[in-house]
Design a protein around this motif. Sequence first.
Motif, PDB file in Angstrom:
ATOM      1  N   ALA A 162      24.127  16.646 -19.255  1.00  0.00           N
ATOM      2  CA  ALA A 162      22.855  16.965 -18.613  1.00  0.00           C
ATOM      3  C   ALA A 162      21.946  17.725 -19.563  1.00  0.00           C
ATOM      4  CB  ALA A 162      23.099  17.772 -17.337  1.00  0.00           C
ATOM      5  N   GLY A 163      22.364  18.911 -20.006  1.00  0.00           N
ATOM      6  CA  GLY A 163      21.568  19.657 -20.963  1.00  0.00           C
ATOM      7  C   GLY A 163      20.233  20.116 -20.403  1.00  0.00           C
ATOM      8  N   PRO A 164      19.403  20.710 -21.222  1.00  0.00           N
ATOM      9  CA  PRO A 164      18.130  21.253 -20.746  1.00  0.00           C
ATOM     10  C   PRO A 164      17.170  20.198 -20.241  1.00  0.00           C
ATOM     11  CG  PRO A 164      18.257  21.304 -23.152  1.00  0.00           C
ATOM     12  CD  PRO A 164      19.623  20.962 -22.646  1.00  0.00           C
ATOM     13  N   VAL A 165      17.354  18.939 -20.648  1.00  0.00           N
ATOM     14  CA  VAL A 165      16.454  17.889 -20.204  1.00  0.00           C
ATOM     15  C   VAL A 165      16.520  17.696 -18.695  1.00  0.00           C
ATOM     16  CG1 VAL A 165      17.987  15.888 -20.399  1.00  0.00           C
ATOM     17  CG2 VAL A 165      15.561  15.614 -20.857  1.00  0.00           C
ATOM     18  N   ALA A 166      17.603  18.106 -18.067  1.00  0.00           N
ATOM     19  CA  ALA A 166      17.721  17.989 -16.616  1.00  0.00           C
ATOM     20  C   ALA A 166      16.621  18.761 -15.896  1.00  0.00           C
ATOM     21  CB  ALA A 166      19.088  18.492 -16.151  1.00  0.00           C
ATOM     22  N   PHE A 167      16.064  19.748 -16.576  1.00  0.00           N
ATOM     23  CA  PHE A 167      15.040  20.576 -15.947  1.00  0.00           C
ATOM     24  C   PHE A 167      13.628  20.182 -16.333  1.00  0.00           C
ATOM     25  CE2 PHE A 167      18.938  22.975 -16.584  1.00  0.00           C
ATOM     26  CZ  PHE A 167      19.265  23.287 -15.272  1.00  0.00           C
ATOM     27  N   ALA A 168      13.496  19.170 -17.172  1.00  0.00           N
ATOM     28  CA  ALA A 168      12.184  18.749 -17.639  1.00  0.00           C
ATOM     29  C   ALA A 168      11.459  17.938 -16.578  1.00  0.00           C
ATOM     30  CB  ALA A 168      12.313  17.923 -18.915  1.00  0.00           C
ATOM     31  N   GLY A 169      10.135  17.982 -16.594  1.00  0.00           N
ATOM     32  CA  GLY A 169       9.339  17.215 -15.641  1.00  0.00           C
ATOM     33  C   GLY A 169       9.159  15.800 -16.137  1.00  0.00           C
ATOM     34  N   LEU A 170      10.190  14.970 -15.969  1.00  0.00           N
ATOM     35  CA  LEU A 170      10.163  13.622 -16.509  1.00  0.00           C
ATOM     36  C   LEU A 170       9.583  12.640 -15.490  1.00  0.00           C
ATOM     37  CD1 LEU A 170      13.661  13.691 -18.186  1.00  0.00           C
ATOM     38  CD2 LEU A 170      11.463  13.904 -19.307  1.00  0.00           C
ATOM     39  N   ASN A 171       9.027  11.546 -16.018  1.00  0.00           N
ATOM     40  CA  ASN A 171       8.494  10.510 -15.149  1.00  0.00           C
ATOM     41  C   ASN A 171       9.579   9.645 -14.564  1.00  0.00           C
ATOM     42  OD1 ASN A 171       5.832  11.253 -15.527  1.00  0.00           O
ATOM     43  ND2 ASN A 171       5.635  10.042 -17.392  1.00  0.00           N
ATOM     44  N   ALA A 222       0.821  -1.224   0.000  1.00  0.00           N
ATOM     45  CA  ALA A 222       0.000   0.000   0.000  1.00  0.00           C
ATOM     46  C   ALA A 222       0.844   1.259   0.000  1.00  0.00           C
ATOM     47  CB  ALA A 222      -0.938  -0.024   1.208  1.00  0.00           C
ATOM     48  N   SER A 223       1.958   1.238   0.727  1.00  0.00           N
ATOM     49  CA  SER A 223       2.818   2.413   0.800  1.00  0.00           C
ATOM     50  C   SER A 223       3.375   2.774  -0.577  1.00  0.00           C
ATOM     51  CB  SER A 223       3.966   2.163   1.786  1.00  0.00           C
ATOM     52  OG  SER A 223       4.856   3.244   1.798  1.00  0.00           O
ATOM     53  N   LEU A 224       3.843   1.775  -1.315  1.00  0.00           N
ATOM     54  CA  LEU A 224       4.391   2.045  -2.646  1.00  0.00           C
ATOM     55  C   LEU A 224       3.281   2.409  -3.627  1.00  0.00           C
ATOM     56  CD1 LEU A 224       6.783   2.263  -4.475  1.00  0.00           C
ATOM     57  CD2 LEU A 224       6.795  -0.225  -4.740  1.00  0.00           C
ATOM     58  N   ALA A 265       1.084   6.845  -7.067  1.00  0.00           N
ATOM     59  CA  ALA A 265      -0.015   7.755  -7.401  1.00  0.00           C
ATOM     60  C   ALA A 265       0.390   9.216  -7.273  1.00  0.00           C
ATOM     61  CB  ALA A 265      -1.214   7.467  -6.501  1.00  0.00           C
ATOM     62  N   SER A 266       1.531   9.488  -6.681  1.00  0.00           N
ATOM     63  CA  SER A 266       1.976  10.868  -6.480  1.00  0.00           C
ATOM     64  C   SER A 266       2.762  11.357  -7.696  1.00  0.00           C
ATOM     65  CB  SER A 266       2.830  10.972  -5.219  1.00  0.00           C
ATOM     66  OG  SER A 266       3.980  10.147  -5.318  1.00  0.00           O
ATOM     67  N   PRO A 267       2.853  12.686  -7.894  1.00  0.00           N
ATOM     68  CA  PRO A 267       3.537  13.235  -9.077  1.00  0.00           C
ATOM     69  C   PRO A 267       5.019  12.873  -9.110  1.00  0.00           C
ATOM     70  CG  PRO A 267       2.193  14.910  -7.985  1.00  0.00           C
ATOM     71  CD  PRO A 267       2.246  13.739  -7.060  1.00  0.00           C
TER      72      PRO A 267
END
Length: 313
Positions: A304-313, A207-209, A214-216
């Motif tokens: 790293a590049g700009p992708v480091a700042f992207a909201g990735l899953n 349940a904890s996982l 379910a969290s962002p």
Amino acid sequence: MMPEQRQAAGVGEMQNLLQDEAYLLASRGVIRLRGDGALAALQSLVSRSLAELPDKPLFACVLDEEGLLLADLFIVGHEGDLLLDCERSAIEALLALLSADCEARGISAVDASDEWRVFGELPDQATFKDGGFYIRYVDPRWHMGARLLRPASGPQSYRWGSELKWQGHAFKLGVIPNAHAVSARGIGAREANLHSIDLLEPDHVDASLRRELASPPDTIARRVLPMRVEPNAFAFPTMTGQAVTAGGVTLGTVIAHHGLYGLVLVDIDPWREALQAGRELRCADQQVLICWPTSLARESRGRAGPVAFAGLN
């Protein structure tokens, strides 16, 4: 010369000039599960559905009671049995976890590592199909190619590659090649990016996982990310266990390293702040670069590049 004459002349068994080029993964072994309830016993151990077995080989992970990464498994059906390609160092722990359920179901679970060799075949490699029997199954992690199981009694090849080189390839992509070897560092399932390759299914975790899943994505404070060393000399220290810093601030700890590549358990916010400020990342007096793993960003060269700042899953 007839076959019996060749043997009499001391020629021995025939050898092929064409040779396999896969990497022999000596750190991997095999568990064999035999019995009608083998699939059910194994299902209780892993964090994803095994419904496609035994028709389709599957990759799965085992978590401990706290939801931390314990081991990874490639599961293959063979002659009515299930073969588990896993780390040799994890076999004792996995057999212990399976023992009660296997005993209750009348299932045989044994270490069959002396019967098989395990190989990694990268996308640019080829396996010689006339070199004897083998079982091939795809590694679902981006650009990790496939795995092979060959009988230990089969022919050997002088072209088999070094496992260290194979591990370096995994590090470059952000793949944990030896889950059990890093399990002592307390790496959570999402920190190991298992959700990004569909290894965490809500119906098969606690349940904890489930709440975590379910969290962002931006609630994940630490992640295992690939690291590249930009060396200032031809020799430099092994960085495993060393801190990565930027401007005196610790960003994470190296959990595995060989040559120019490694894996770091990174604190995400300080890492992003260091990149935004243009601060140099260092470890063991060497400049290092950290990026997202290929399963998220398709980056594989340590930038790293700009992708480091992207909201990735």
